[in-house]
Design an enzyme around this catalytic site. Sequence first.
Site, PDB file in Angstrom:
ATOM      1  N   TYR A 133      -0.619  11.687  14.150  1.00 32.87           N
ATOM      2  CA  TYR A 133       0.341  10.827  13.434  1.00 32.87           C
ATOM      3  C   TYR A 133       1.080   9.922  14.418  1.00 32.87           C
ATOM      4  O   TYR A 133       1.164   8.709  14.229  1.00 32.87           O
ATOM      5  CB  TYR A 133       1.342  11.691  12.654  1.00 32.87           C
ATOM      6  CG  TYR A 133       2.347  10.884  11.862  1.00 32.87           C
ATOM      7  CD1 TYR A 133       2.001  10.320  10.636  1.00 32.87           C
ATOM      8  CD2 TYR A 133       3.645  10.683  12.347  1.00 32.87           C
ATOM      9  CE1 TYR A 133       2.925   9.572   9.910  1.00 32.87           C
ATOM     10  CE2 TYR A 133       4.571   9.947  11.624  1.00 32.87           C
ATOM     11  CZ  TYR A 133       4.201   9.388  10.406  1.00 32.87           C
ATOM     12  OH  TYR A 133       5.112   8.639   9.698  1.00 32.87           O
ATOM     13  N   THR A 180       0.852  -1.192   0.000  1.00 32.14           N
ATOM     14  CA  THR A 180       0.000   0.000   0.000  1.00 32.14           C
ATOM     15  C   THR A 180       0.889   1.245   0.000  1.00 32.14           C
ATOM     16  O   THR A 180       1.998   1.229   0.524  1.00 32.14           O
ATOM     17  CB  THR A 180      -0.946   0.034   1.222  1.00 32.14           C
ATOM     18  OG1 THR A 180      -0.195   0.291   2.418  1.00 32.14           O
ATOM     19  CG2 THR A 180      -1.713  -1.276   1.370  1.00 32.14           C
ATOM     20  N   ALA A 230       2.298   2.669  -2.658  1.00 34.08           N
ATOM     21  CA  ALA A 230       3.486   2.194  -3.394  1.00 34.08           C
ATOM     22  C   ALA A 230       3.932   3.113  -4.521  1.00 34.08           C
ATOM     23  O   ALA A 230       4.874   2.780  -5.232  1.00 34.08           O
ATOM     24  CB  ALA A 230       3.186   0.804  -3.965  1.00 34.08           C
ATOM     25  N   SER A 254       7.126   4.269  12.763  1.00 29.42           N
ATOM     26  CA  SER A 254       7.913   5.500  12.796  1.00 29.42           C
ATOM     27  C   SER A 254       8.625   5.634  14.133  1.00 29.42           C
ATOM     28  O   SER A 254       8.192   5.080  15.146  1.00 29.42           O
ATOM     29  CB  SER A 254       6.974   6.699  12.596  1.00 29.42           C
ATOM     30  OG  SER A 254       7.637   7.921  12.816  1.00 29.42           O
TER      31      SER A 254
END
Length: 348
Positions: free
Chosen positions: A194, A8, A10, A172
């Site tokens: 986020y 996903t 991509a 992350s």
Amino acid sequence: MNKVVLVTGANSGIGLALCERLLSDDAEGLQLCLACRNMQRAHAARSALLASHPSAQVALLQMDTSSISSVIAASQEVKLRYNRVDYLYLNAGIMPNPHFDMKAFFKGLFSSNIITMFATGEGILTQKDCLTHDGLQSVFATNLFGHFLLIRELEPVLCYAGRTSQLVWTSSSNAHRSAFNVEDIQHQRGTQPYSSSKYACDLLSLALNTHYNKQGLSSSVICPGFVMTSLTYSILPSFPAFLWTLLMPLFWLIRIFTNTFTLTPYNGTEALFWLFKQKPESLDPQAKYHSLTSGLGNNYTEPRKMDVDLATSEALYEKLLQLENDVRKKLKEKQKESQHVMHHGSFA
């Protein structure tokens, strides 16, 4: 038999760099599927991949992970095309409307916190979120819930008898426990959606291993390090290009002192590519696999324990199941309403 790999997000950045690395390693042995929201960019990405790997099998799939109906429609298409999916890279992500604290940034430049500040965005980044047309928080829906729903929809081809399949989340270094609240999983009341969504990815990966390992499905989490991508540049949308040019030598200098500054999308995919080569049973479900780059530019992968616990991961998983149930009910109601309108309209 060719391995089916679905990625996903991509069409650029980490996702596109991963596709390039996978094809460079074994273009003949893969069926690669690029799941993207923007099909114009997806076609451009596919053309670029085929230019360097003409014999590769590269398919496109339209999917917006922020949209419930888009994820469900894309999942149906995947199940029509493939009888199994061997690797599902959950890479799509957004950080909308970032607010950059310039004062804190310049203060951090001349402090001992400079490396942490650049590597994690800690202390200098907040975001303003918005709602999707499904009524969900946009960052939560795109980064986490859309992927969760995708996994649920693809169970028949992921949990394939006699085979193992792998889920790999792009997390992350900005995934902080302090940003996440299990009573507010969509982060409606905070300013770090986020960070919250990425920490939730870490938690969910742990829960997925608890619930799916016996069915031959494993889940892992990676951190790409500090990479210069469109997501990075969007943090400072009004930042003049020449300032980025001036900052790059500083970034390369910092990399001498820290291995988390991978800087390029290729380097950032190191852990993603490394996991492609590993046997699921050898992986630690509580580790985040970090892409790291030495000061001399050598790439390697290192597992580091995540700040997660089974109780919180299970609580999140149960809340996601409940939310899934709720959104499916609403979707059915909308479909019934539209059918009702169409039925009456045909007699008008």
